[in-house]
Every structure is written in C-alpha cells, then in structure tokens.
Design a protein around this motif. Sequence first.
Motif, PDB file in Angstrom:
ATOM      1  N   TYR A 207       0.864  -1.190   0.000  1.00 34.03           N
ATOM      2  CA  TYR A 207       0.000   0.000   0.000  1.00 34.03           C
ATOM      3  C   TYR A 207       0.895   1.232   0.000  1.00 34.03           C
ATOM      4  CZ  TYR A 207       1.151   0.712   4.939  1.00 34.03           C
ATOM      5  OH  TYR A 207       1.829   0.933   6.115  1.00 34.03           O
ATOM      6  N   LYS A 208       0.298   2.371  -0.261  1.00 37.58           N
ATOM      7  CA  LYS A 208       1.082   3.608  -0.232  1.00 37.58           C
ATOM      8  C   LYS A 208       0.942   4.227   1.157  1.00 37.58           C
ATOM      9  CE  LYS A 208       3.227   7.303  -1.832  1.00 37.58           C
ATOM     10  NZ  LYS A 208       4.649   7.304  -2.101  1.00 37.58           N
ATOM     11  N   ALA A 209       1.987   4.084   1.940  1.00 36.64           N
ATOM     12  CA  ALA A 209       1.964   4.629   3.307  1.00 36.64           C
ATOM     13  C   ALA A 209       2.126   6.145   3.270  1.00 36.64           C
ATOM     14  CB  ALA A 209       3.095   4.012   4.120  1.00 36.64           C
ATOM     15  N   ASN A 230      -6.958  27.608  16.438  1.00 36.35           N
ATOM     16  CA  ASN A 230      -6.127  26.541  17.016  1.00 36.35           C
ATOM     17  C   ASN A 230      -6.693  25.178  16.623  1.00 36.35           C
ATOM     18  OD1 ASN A 230      -3.986  26.020  19.436  1.00 36.35           O
ATOM     19  ND2 ASN A 230      -5.560  24.456  19.417  1.00 36.35           N
ATOM     20  N   ILE A 231      -5.954  24.479  15.783  1.00 37.15           N
ATOM     21  CA  ILE A 231      -6.365  23.106  15.436  1.00 37.15           C
ATOM     22  C   ILE A 231      -5.841  22.221  16.564  1.00 37.15           C
ATOM     23  CG2 ILE A 231      -6.088  21.222  13.782  1.00 37.15           C
ATOM     24  CD1 ILE A 231      -5.767  23.420  11.600  1.00 37.15           C
ATOM     25  N   GLU A 232      -6.758  21.669  17.360  1.00 38.52           N
ATOM     26  CA  GLU A 232      -6.306  21.001  18.592  1.00 38.52           C
ATOM     27  C   GLU A 232      -5.852  19.551  18.376  1.00 38.52           C
ATOM     28  OE1 GLU A 232      -8.585  21.579  22.185  1.00 38.52           O
ATOM     29  OE2 GLU A 232      -8.280  19.495  22.737  1.00 38.52           O
ATOM     30  N   ASP A 233      -6.476  18.858  17.413  1.00 40.68           N
ATOM     31  CA  ASP A 233      -6.291  17.416  17.377  1.00 40.68           C
ATOM     32  C   ASP A 233      -6.605  16.898  15.970  1.00 40.68           C
ATOM     33  OD1 ASP A 233      -6.096  15.182  19.579  1.00 40.68           O
ATOM     34  OD2 ASP A 233      -7.609  14.492  18.187  1.00 40.68           O
ATOM     35  N   LEU A 234      -5.629  16.253  15.369  1.00 44.59           N
ATOM     36  CA  LEU A 234      -5.829  15.769  13.994  1.00 44.59           C
ATOM     37  C   LEU A 234      -5.377  14.325  13.867  1.00 44.59           C
ATOM     38  CD1 LEU A 234      -4.366  18.380  11.453  1.00 44.59           C
ATOM     39  CD2 LEU A 234      -6.712  17.559  11.591  1.00 44.59           C
ATOM     40  N   VAL A 235      -6.229  13.455  13.343  1.00 44.10           N
ATOM     41  CA  VAL A 235      -5.819  12.082  13.021  1.00 44.10           C
ATOM     42  C   VAL A 235      -5.605  12.029  11.507  1.00 44.10           C
ATOM     43  CG1 VAL A 235      -6.536   9.660  12.948  1.00 44.10           C
ATOM     44  CG2 VAL A 235      -7.044  11.050  14.966  1.00 44.10           C
ATOM     45  N   VAL A 236      -4.458  11.485  11.102  1.00 46.17           N
ATOM     46  CA  VAL A 236      -4.128  11.442   9.669  1.00 46.17           C
ATOM     47  C   VAL A 236      -3.737  10.018   9.276  1.00 46.17           C
ATOM     48  CG1 VAL A 236      -2.686  12.422   7.845  1.00 46.17           C
ATOM     49  CG2 VAL A 236      -3.127  13.760   9.914  1.00 46.17           C
ATOM     50  N   TYR A 237      -4.461   9.472   8.315  1.00 45.34           N
ATOM     51  CA  TYR A 237      -4.122   8.146   7.780  1.00 45.34           C
ATOM     52  C   TYR A 237      -3.744   8.264   6.308  1.00 45.34           C
ATOM     53  CZ  TYR A 237      -6.825   5.777  11.536  1.00 45.34           C
ATOM     54  OH  TYR A 237      -7.312   5.300  12.714  1.00 45.34           O
ATOM     55  N   SER A 238      -3.067   7.242   5.798  1.00 41.80           N
ATOM     56  CA  SER A 238      -2.993   7.093   4.344  1.00 41.80           C
ATOM     57  C   SER A 238      -4.382   6.632   3.884  1.00 41.80           C
ATOM     58  CB  SER A 238      -1.951   6.044   3.961  1.00 41.80           C
ATOM     59  OG  SER A 238      -2.355   4.788   4.463  1.00 41.80           O
ATOM     60  N   THR A 239      -4.639   6.770   2.614  1.00 41.01           N
ATOM     61  CA  THR A 239      -5.949   6.369   2.086  1.00 41.01           C
ATOM     62  C   THR A 239      -6.207   4.878   2.339  1.00 41.01           C
ATOM     63  OG1 THR A 239      -5.686   8.074   0.432  1.00 41.01           O
ATOM     64  CG2 THR A 239      -7.371   6.425  -0.032  1.00 41.01           C
ATOM     65  N   ALA A 240      -5.134   4.105   2.415  1.00 40.81           N
ATOM     66  CA  ALA A 240      -5.277   2.654   2.575  1.00 40.81           C
ATOM     67  C   ALA A 240      -5.537   2.216   4.013  1.00 40.81           C
ATOM     68  CB  ALA A 240      -4.006   1.964   2.066  1.00 40.81           C
ATOM     69  N   GLN A 241      -5.460   3.146   4.962  1.00 37.16           N
ATOM     70  CA  GLN A 241      -5.582   2.754   6.375  1.00 37.16           C
ATOM     71  C   GLN A 241      -6.874   3.306   6.970  1.00 37.16           C
ATOM     72  OE1 GLN A 241      -2.204   3.874   8.844  1.00 37.16           O
ATOM     73  NE2 GLN A 241      -2.818   2.467  10.461  1.00 37.16           N
ATOM     74  N   ALA A 242      -7.590   2.469   7.746  1.00 38.54           N
ATOM     75  CA  ALA A 242      -8.866   2.908   8.326  1.00 38.54           C
ATOM     76  C   ALA A 242      -8.893   2.834   9.846  1.00 38.54           C
ATOM     77  CB  ALA A 242     -10.005   2.080   7.746  1.00 38.54           C
ATOM     78  N   SER A 243      -7.886   2.207  10.437  1.00 48.18           N
ATOM     79  CA  SER A 243      -7.728   2.191  11.897  1.00 48.18           C
ATOM     80  C   SER A 243      -6.305   1.694  12.145  1.00 48.18           C
ATOM     81  CB  SER A 243      -8.739   1.247  12.566  1.00 48.18           C
ATOM     82  OG  SER A 243      -8.298  -0.094  12.455  1.00 48.18           O
ATOM     83  N   ALA A 244      -5.925   1.592  13.414  1.00 48.26           N
ATOM     84  CA  ALA A 244      -4.556   1.114  13.688  1.00 48.26           C
ATOM     85  C   ALA A 244      -4.317  -0.252  13.058  1.00 48.26           C
ATOM     86  CB  ALA A 244      -4.323   1.066  15.187  1.00 48.26           C
ATOM     87  N   THR A 245      -5.373  -1.040  12.943  1.00 47.98           N
ATOM     88  CA  THR A 245      -5.184  -2.425  12.468  1.00 47.98           C
ATOM     89  C   THR A 245      -5.844  -2.727  11.118  1.00 47.98           C
ATOM     90  OG1 THR A 245      -7.071  -3.001  13.826  1.00 47.98           O
ATOM     91  CG2 THR A 245      -4.905  -3.459  14.758  1.00 47.98           C
TER      92      THR A 245
END
Length: 250
Positions: A207-209, A230-245
């Motif tokens: 996948y493209k990390a 103030n942007i307090e909190d951002l979660v960023v994934y690659s398109t191929a990832q939907a959760s830690a697992t």
Amino acid sequence: MKQTAFITGATSGIGKATAEIFAKNNIRLVLCGRRADRLKALQTSLCKLTDVITLEFDVSKRTEVKTAIDSLPENFKQIDILINNAGNAHGLSTLQDGDLDDWDAMIDINVKGLLYVSKAIIPQMTERNKGFIVNIGSIAAKEVYPNGNVYCASKHAVNALNKAMRIDLHKHNIRVAAIHPGAVETEFSEVRFKGDIEKAANVYKGYKALQAEDIADIIHFVITRPYHVNIEDLVVYSTAQASATILNKQ
Ligand code: NDP
Ligand code: 8X3
C-alpha cells in the motif's frame, strides 16, 4: 520578524521533513537530535535557506535537556514554535513478553522527554503570551492495538498532555496542537524492530503509506492558520488505512 522553531527528532523522518518545509518558508530553526553527523548535514543544507543552529542531546536526560536549551545563543532564545516530535517504538510484543528496557525507553523518551523539553521552553512563551506547541502523537494515542501496549500507553500520555497543555496554556494565548498519524514510512519501524530492515520494510509493503513530507506539510498548515485559530487534534491516515489495524494491503 522571522519566527523560530525548535524541532526535536530533526535527524530523521517527520522531524527532518518538518525542518525542510519550515526552512523553505523562512522559519529560523533549532534542530535537535542525538546523531551529531546528521544534524550537521541538515544544517549545512538548510542554512542556505534560513538561520539554523543544532543542539545534540537526548530528550530523556533531564540535565542534557536543560544544558542544551540554556546554551542557546541570545538571538535564538525566543522559541515561537515547539515541535515535540522525538520519539519511537521499541519492540512489538505482548505485555507478558515485553522487555523492561524497551518500556523504560518508550516512557522516558516519548513521555518524560516531551515533558522535559516543554518545561524548558514554555516559560518564555508564557512570559510573552505567545507561542505554539505541536505534539506528535500517533494513532497509538487513540487506539490500543495487539502488541502495542507500552508504546500505545506512552502515546495515550502524549494525547493527555496535549489536552493538559491546552487547558493550562490557552489563557496565556499559546496555541497547542496534536497530530496523530497512522503508519508513516520513516526509520520508525527499523527502530521498533531493532535494525531488522526486512521486517521494517514489510510494514510499508502492499500500500502507499504516509510519507514524512505529508505530515510535515500538515504541521506547516497547522502553524500557519490565523492566530485566533487553534487546530487542537488531527488524526491522519494514508488512504489505505482505516484504523490502527485495518489496512487495505494488496
Ligand atoms: P524516525 O525514527 O524516523 O525519527 C525519530 C526521531 O526521534 C529521530 O530524529 C531521532 O533522533 C529522535 N529521537 C529518538 N529518540 C530520541 C532521544 N532519546 N533523544 C532525542 N531524540 C530522539 O521516526 P518518525 O519520524 O516516524 O517519528 C517521529 C515521531 O512520530 C515519533 O514521536 C513517533 O512516535 C511518531 N509517529 C510515527 C509514526 C510512523 O508510523 N512513523 C506514526 C505516528 C507517530 P536521534 O536518533 O538522532 O536522536
Ligand atoms: C506509529 C504508528 O500504528 O505503528 O505510531 O503505532 S503505529
């Protein structure tokens, strides 16, 4: 007046890419890490674009942190932007098979190191009622995944400290943001797997990390919003990832 950024973990990955984008945008740099040769090389390449100084210290060593930060020359003592990025995972195993030295390293570097650096830099921000702190968390700050135990705990602590900084520092007009990436292709997995390059490379296969530059670009976006934002909190994934697992590997 030009802004000055203090970046921990600037010798590699996200920290190095952040130094590069900041330099291109005329931000003066204090680059930190333990590997002096890499700091020197980065300074040599970025000093063509902006003023750069380097500090070689281990964030987990209280006295080293203080001595290094105290040694900043007068014209670099005002830090406008602190990027708390230094950190790593050490090992990936169940808690019952965990290595105590790995646990110490993760808690000392990812949690105590972030605190020591912040404690040394915050006073000149509260004094001026101005400043920006960006804490690099992780998806491991939001989720606990199999074998992630102590690394996840250390990053959950970063998440808590980010919230604590917001609570304590907003009345001093200081901005605080956490960025929580999913998998980013850096030296991170090489460190986690103790130099096993093949095992590390497998993490990013199929996948493209995210790349370090993707996160650096987001950090630059966050710090360049108008001061009342103030942007307090951002979660960023690659398109191929939907959760830690959950990863869409081909
Ligand atoms: P890298 O391994 O490429 O970079 C880690 C950086 O941290 C290096 O510059 C290293 O410098 C520095 N560092 C590590 N330990 C210490 C120490 N004791 N004292 C001072 N500096 C130290 O990894 P990343 O760029 O990926 O990691 C940066 C941050 O992003 C970390 O906090 C990591 O947890 C987080 N993160 C990474 C993700 C990923 O998938 N890669 C995803 C989510 C979050 P040196 O060895 O020279 O001291
Ligand atoms: C690094 C990302 O998912 O390996 O923080 O924990 S992960």
